[in-house]
Design a protein around this motif. Sequence first.
Motif, PDB file in Angstrom:
ATOM      1  N   GLU A  46       0.830  -1.199   0.000  1.00  0.00           N
ATOM      2  CA  GLU A  46       0.000   0.000   0.000  1.00  0.00           C
ATOM      3  C   GLU A  46       0.868   1.254   0.000  1.00  0.00           C
ATOM      4  O   GLU A  46       1.901   1.309   0.668  1.00  0.00           O
ATOM      5  CB  GLU A  46      -0.947  -0.015   1.203  1.00  0.00           C
ATOM      6  N   LEU A  47       0.450   2.248  -0.733  1.00  0.00           N
ATOM      7  CA  LEU A  47       1.259   3.456  -0.906  1.00  0.00           C
ATOM      8  C   LEU A  47       1.595   4.098   0.430  1.00  0.00           C
ATOM      9  O   LEU A  47       2.723   4.567   0.641  1.00  0.00           O
ATOM     10  CB  LEU A  47       0.525   4.466  -1.796  1.00  0.00           C
ATOM     11  N   GLN A  51       5.603   4.948   3.134  1.00  0.00           N
ATOM     12  CA  GLN A  51       5.675   5.737   1.910  1.00  0.00           C
ATOM     13  C   GLN A  51       6.921   6.618   1.911  1.00  0.00           C
ATOM     14  O   GLN A  51       7.278   7.228   2.927  1.00  0.00           O
ATOM     15  CB  GLN A  51       4.430   6.612   1.762  1.00  0.00           C
ATOM     16  N   CYS A  52       7.603   6.676   0.781  1.00  0.00           N
ATOM     17  CA  CYS A  52       8.811   7.492   0.665  1.00  0.00           C
ATOM     18  C   CYS A  52       8.478   8.957   0.961  1.00  0.00           C
ATOM     19  O   CYS A  52       7.450   9.471   0.508  1.00  0.00           O
ATOM     20  CB  CYS A  52       9.405   7.381  -0.741  1.00  0.00           C
ATOM     21  N   ARG A  53       9.339   9.602   1.711  1.00  0.00           N
ATOM     22  CA  ARG A  53       9.050  10.982   2.095  1.00  0.00           C
ATOM     23  C   ARG A  53       9.100  11.935   0.901  1.00  0.00           C
ATOM     24  O   ARG A  53       8.580  13.050   0.977  1.00  0.00           O
ATOM     25  CB  ARG A  53      10.016  11.450   3.183  1.00  0.00           C
ATOM     26  N   CYS A  65       1.997   1.264  -4.016  1.00  0.00           N
ATOM     27  CA  CYS A  65       3.296   1.719  -4.509  1.00  0.00           C
ATOM     28  C   CYS A  65       3.620   0.999  -5.819  1.00  0.00           C
ATOM     29  O   CYS A  65       3.605  -0.240  -5.869  1.00  0.00           O
ATOM     30  CB  CYS A  65       4.377   1.412  -3.466  1.00  0.00           C
ATOM     31  N   PRO A  66       3.913   1.722  -6.897  1.00  0.00           N
ATOM     32  CA  PRO A  66       4.164   1.082  -8.198  1.00  0.00           C
ATOM     33  C   PRO A  66       5.358   0.137  -8.188  1.00  0.00           C
ATOM     34  O   PRO A  66       5.369  -0.850  -8.924  1.00  0.00           O
ATOM     35  CB  PRO A  66       4.417   2.271  -9.132  1.00  0.00           C
ATOM     36  N   VAL A  67       6.365   0.446  -7.376  1.00  0.00           N
ATOM     37  CA  VAL A  67       7.518  -0.456  -7.285  1.00  0.00           C
ATOM     38  C   VAL A  67       7.168  -1.676  -6.449  1.00  0.00           C
ATOM     39  O   VAL A  67       7.471  -2.814  -6.824  1.00  0.00           O
ATOM     40  CB  VAL A  67       8.739   0.275  -6.683  1.00  0.00           C
ATOM     41  N   LEU A 184      15.852   3.447   0.955  1.00  0.00           N
ATOM     42  CA  LEU A 184      15.670   3.372   2.402  1.00  0.00           C
ATOM     43  C   LEU A 184      14.266   2.892   2.750  1.00  0.00           C
ATOM     44  O   LEU A 184      14.088   1.949   3.539  1.00  0.00           O
ATOM     45  CB  LEU A 184      15.940   4.741   3.034  1.00  0.00           C
ATOM     46  N   HIS A 185      13.265   3.516   2.168  1.00  0.00           N
ATOM     47  CA  HIS A 185      11.881   3.149   2.484  1.00  0.00           C
ATOM     48  C   HIS A 185      11.523   1.782   1.916  1.00  0.00           C
ATOM     49  O   HIS A 185      10.726   1.045   2.530  1.00  0.00           O
ATOM     50  CB  HIS A 185      10.933   4.228   1.953  1.00  0.00           C
ATOM     51  N   LEU A 186      12.096   1.436   0.779  1.00  0.00           N
ATOM     52  CA  LEU A 186      11.812   0.129   0.188  1.00  0.00           C
ATOM     53  C   LEU A 186      12.351  -0.990   1.073  1.00  0.00           C
ATOM     54  O   LEU A 186      11.678  -2.013   1.263  1.00  0.00           O
ATOM     55  CB  LEU A 186      12.440   0.045  -1.202  1.00  0.00           C
TER      56      LEU A 186
END
Length: 236
Positions: A46-47, A51-53, A65-67, A184-186
């Motif tokens: 889920e986005l 979620q990346c800042r 999240c598309p990735v 980092l977020h991934l």
Amino acid sequence: MSEDILHFTYRLSAEDYDSADFLIEVDKQSMTLISAAPPPYPLWTELTYQQCRNCPLKPEQVPHCPVAINLVSLLNLCGHLVSHKQMAVEVITDRRTIRAETTAQHIASSILGLIMATSPCPHTEFLKPMARFHLPLADQIETIYRVTTMFLLAQYFRQKDHLPYSLELDELLALYQNLQVINLHLSQRLKTAISEDAAVNGVILLDLLSKSVSWSIEDGLDEIHHLFEGYRKLAQ
């Protein structure tokens, strides 16, 4: 096979591991990955989850999240592998086959890089030329060369299209700093999804490559400067 689709098959094997194929199919025109993972998607995709800042996407428009959704199939393949596991890999493309003996984390990192570059994430769109000429298991120097030459060729096309362009690498440095935030977020997402560490360490290796690009730019690309001595002679 369709001529409109690029095919990349990673074939993994080891003494205590049944041979397994991981197929990545990419639309040749848009260089967008054809996702093999159907919905429903797991929570960690889920986005709004980690979620990346620097993410510009909105959950009401892009719920996942598309990735992350493109990594679901990868985690089914290697989510249970420890990072240091020695494996053989064949990377079979439409043009050639590359073979190597390496670790699970290096294989995961190579696959991750290709998936990220072909996912519809606003911060990875610029990597599509790299994906078109994918070099499996590329090392630090190969990555620095490929990234910088891609960027400078992009400036040539921008100049031809009467768009602003620059031979300075500040813009490329900023793009790679954004990638480091995504990495980092991934990695935080993947820690929720897997039982072993190969995929997470694959992200870490990918992040180290992205950092090496940034460091090299800041140092004036000293590692590869000497390779272009022949071009200095042409100007004389």
